[in-house]
Design a protein around this motif. Sequence first.
Motif, PDB file in Angstrom:
ATOM      1  N   ASN A  52       0.822  -1.218   0.000  1.00 56.97           N
ATOM      2  CA  ASN A  52       0.000   0.000   0.000  1.00 56.97           C
ATOM      3  C   ASN A  52       0.854   1.264   0.000  1.00 56.97           C
ATOM      4  N   LEU A  54       3.224   2.487   1.800  1.00 56.75           N
ATOM      5  CA  LEU A  54       3.759   3.191   2.964  1.00 56.75           C
ATOM      6  C   LEU A  54       5.275   3.202   2.860  1.00 56.75           C
ATOM      7  N   ARG A  80      -5.611   3.004  -1.689  1.00 58.51           N
ATOM      8  CA  ARG A  80      -5.496   2.616  -0.277  1.00 58.51           C
ATOM      9  C   ARG A  80      -6.855   2.397   0.384  1.00 58.51           C
ATOM     10  N   MET A  85      -5.379  -1.801   6.468  1.00 64.37           N
ATOM     11  CA  MET A  85      -4.088  -2.145   7.060  1.00 64.37           C
ATOM     12  C   MET A  85      -4.204  -2.150   8.581  1.00 64.37           C
ATOM     13  N   PHE A  87      -1.808  -2.451  12.068  1.00 60.14           N
ATOM     14  CA  PHE A  87      -0.420  -2.258  12.479  1.00 60.14           C
ATOM     15  C   PHE A  87      -0.105  -3.009  13.778  1.00 60.14           C
ATOM     16  N   ASN A  91      -2.184   1.896  16.432  1.00 58.99           N
ATOM     17  CA  ASN A  91      -2.337   3.237  15.856  1.00 58.99           C
ATOM     18  C   ASN A  91      -3.772   3.731  15.786  1.00 58.99           C
ATOM     19  N   PHE A  93      -6.640   6.404  16.871  1.00 60.87           N
ATOM     20  CA  PHE A  93      -6.511   7.843  17.074  1.00 60.87           C
ATOM     21  C   PHE A  93      -6.926   8.180  18.505  1.00 60.87           C
ATOM     22  N   ALA A 105     -13.075   7.804   8.478  1.00 52.59           N
ATOM     23  CA  ALA A 105     -12.737   7.567   7.073  1.00 52.59           C
ATOM     24  C   ALA A 105     -13.976   7.328   6.201  1.00 52.59           C
ATOM     25  N   LEU A 109     -14.184  10.074   3.436  1.00 60.90           N
ATOM     26  CA  LEU A 109     -13.651   9.592   2.157  1.00 60.90           C
ATOM     27  C   LEU A 109     -14.705   8.941   1.276  1.00 60.90           C
ATOM     28  N   ARG A 153     -11.762  -0.873  12.279  1.00 65.04           N
ATOM     29  CA  ARG A 153     -11.592   0.419  11.608  1.00 65.04           C
ATOM     30  C   ARG A 153     -11.262   0.219  10.131  1.00 65.04           C
TER      31      ARG A 153
ATOM     32  N   LYS B 144       4.755   8.544  14.440  1.00 64.20           N
ATOM     33  CA  LYS B 144       4.707   8.322  12.994  1.00 64.20           C
ATOM     34  C   LYS B 144       3.564   7.370  12.615  1.00 64.20           C
ATOM     35  N   GLY B 145       3.259   6.462  13.508  1.00 65.89           N
ATOM     36  CA  GLY B 145       2.186   5.491  13.256  1.00 65.89           C
ATOM     37  C   GLY B 145       0.834   6.152  13.050  1.00 65.89           C
ATOM     38  N   GLN B 146       0.594   7.290  13.708  1.00 69.13           N
ATOM     39  CA  GLN B 146      -0.660   8.011  13.537  1.00 69.13           C
ATOM     40  C   GLN B 146      -0.798   8.488  12.098  1.00 69.13           C
ATOM     41  N   GLU B 148       0.777   7.217   9.498  1.00 66.37           N
ATOM     42  CA  GLU B 148       0.641   6.048   8.618  1.00 66.37           C
ATOM     43  C   GLU B 148      -0.773   5.473   8.669  1.00 66.37           C
ATOM     44  N   ALA B 149      -1.361   5.483   9.870  1.00 64.17           N
ATOM     45  CA  ALA B 149      -2.726   4.969   9.989  1.00 64.17           C
ATOM     46  C   ALA B 149      -3.679   5.815   9.143  1.00 64.17           C
ATOM     47  N   GLY B 150      -3.504   7.120   9.209  1.00 61.64           N
ATOM     48  CA  GLY B 150      -4.341   8.015   8.413  1.00 61.64           C
ATOM     49  C   GLY B 150      -4.158   7.772   6.923  1.00 61.64           C
ATOM     50  N   ARG B 151      -2.897   7.705   6.495  1.00 63.56           N
ATOM     51  CA  ARG B 151      -2.626   7.486   5.079  1.00 63.56           C
ATOM     52  C   ARG B 151      -3.148   6.131   4.620  1.00 63.56           C
ATOM     53  N   SER B 152      -3.004   5.105   5.484  1.00 62.84           N
ATOM     54  CA  SER B 152      -3.404   3.749   5.071  1.00 62.84           C
ATOM     55  C   SER B 152      -4.919   3.653   4.881  1.00 62.84           C
ATOM     56  N   LEU B 153      -5.672   4.531   5.549  1.00 62.01           N
ATOM     57  CA  LEU B 153      -7.125   4.520   5.355  1.00 62.01           C
ATOM     58  C   LEU B 153      -7.512   5.201   4.048  1.00 62.01           C
TER      59      LEU B 153
END
Lengths: 244, 247
Positions: A52, A54, A80, A85, A87, A91, A93, A105, A109, A153, B144-146, B148-153
Motif C-alpha cells: 500500500n 507506505l 489505499r 491495514m 499495524f 495506531n 486515534f 474515514a 472519504l 476500523r 509516525k504510526g498516527q 501512517e494509519a491516516g494514510r493507510s485509510l
Amino acid sequence: MSEVIIDVKDLVVQFPTLRALDGVSVQISRGEVVAVIGPSGSGKSTFLRCINQLETPTSGHIFFEGKDVTDPKNDINKIRQRMGMVFQQFNLFPHMTILQNLTLAPMKLQHKSKEQAEAKAMELLKRVGLDDRAQNYPTQLSGGQKQRIAIVRALCMEPDVMLFDEPTSALDPEMVGEVLEVMRDLAKENMTMVVVTHEMGFAKEVASRVIFMENGHIIEENEPKQFFESPENQRLKDFLNKVL
Amino acid sequence: MFLMFESFKNDFYRNFVKNDRYIYLVKGLGVTLKVTFFALIVGLVIGILIATIRSTHDTTHTTKYRGPMHHFLQILLSIGNFLCNIYLTVIRGTPSTVQLMIIYFVIFGSVSIDKSIVAICAFGINSGAYVAEIIRGGIMSIDKGQFEAGRSLGFGYISTMRYIIIPQAFKNVLPALGNEMIVLLKETSIAGYIALEDLTMGANIIRGQTYSAFMPLFAAAFIYLAIVMLLSTGVKKLENNSRANER
C-alpha cells in the motif's frame, strides 16, 4: 485458480545501507490468506508496507486489481481505500472515541452519512464483541481490544484486501487469542488477507499459503501442510526448528 | 502606624487621583492589551504557516520522484524552508528591542503610521518565530504510526494533518502556547522605546510628574501580575477541558 488481486513483480527496496527487498515476485488471488514468516530483518514487513505504498519501492511493480500501485499517475489514496491495514502498534486515534475512530474515514472519504457510517460501525463492533465500547477512548481499552478495534476500523472501509503487519506481536500473550479469532472469522468470510506474523499456529491452521522470507528474498512458499511438515530449504528447516 | 497609613494615602492620592493621573494607567493598559492581542494573532498566523512549511519539508523531502508537478512542489518547499530558516535565525538571534526599533525607525522611518500598529507588527513577527517552533515541535511529537494509519485509510497528506495530526499536536502545545502568550504580554513593556504609551510607559509618565517611583511602578507590576495570573488560569482550564476526554 481465481482472479489475481495483487501481483508483485520484481520488487526491490534499497535502503542506504541495506537491501531490504531484493527482487520479490508473488501473486495473490482473491480469497487467499497468505502468511508471511521469517526472521526479523528478513524484509517481510517492508514487503507488506510496499503493497500500500507506505514504503516506496526502489524498483519493481505492484499491480492491485490491475492498477499499478507504484505509478504516480494512479491516485494512491483511492487505491489505499480498497486495502485495509492493521499495524503492530494499533495506531488508533487517541483523541477520538472508538466510534469516531471507525466512522472518520467512511464519512470523509466515502461520503457516507453519519447514520450510515455509525450503523455499519456498530454492526462490526457487535461482531467482535465490543459494541459496548463505542463511546470509550482508546486509552481505556486493553491491547487486545485495541487491535480488534483497529481491524474493525479497516473493515469499515469495506476493503478488498486486508494487510496485517505483525498484529499480535505487541500483545500480552493472553490477548493474542482474541485477535487471532477475529482474523480467523475474517478468513472464513473469504477476505483476502496478507499476514506478516510470528504465530506459526495461525499460519498452519488459517493460511492457504505460507511464504518464508530471508534477506529480502522469498526462499520458499507452499500450502501450510507441506510447508510445515516437509520443508525443502535448509534455512527454512533451521528456522522452523527454532520457532516450533 | 497611623502616620505611615497617612503618608501612604497621600502618596496614593498624589500619584493616581490628583489630575486624574490614573488615566495614564488605564489608557496604557488598553494599549498593552490591544498590542498583545493582535500581536498574538499575527504571531499565530506566521507560526502556523512556518510550522506547516517546515514540517512538511522535513517529512517529505526524502520521498521518491512522483512526476513533474510533485517535483515542482518539492522545489518550492525547499525554497520556502530555506527562507523560514533565515527568518527563525534572525528573529531568534537578535534582541526584540532592537527589532522593534529597526521596524519603527528604519522600515517605517519615513512614513507616519500609528505606533501601536508598528508595535503589533514587531511583536507579532517576533512571537511568530517562537510559535513556529512550538507548533513544529508539537507536530513532530506525534507518533509516525498516527500518520501512517491516516494514510493507510486513504486520507491524503493534508487531510491526515487536519483530522489526525493537528488536533493531537494542538493539545500537546497548548501549555507552551499559553506560556508564549504570557511572555508576549510582558515583552510589550519595551514599547516605550518607540514612545508608545503602554502600561509601563504610563506608569513612567506618572513617575516623571510626581517624582515618586514606588506607587506607579508597583501599580504597573501588580496589573501585569494580575493579567498573567488570569491568563494562566484560563490556559489551565482549556488544557483540562481538552484532555478530559482521554481519561
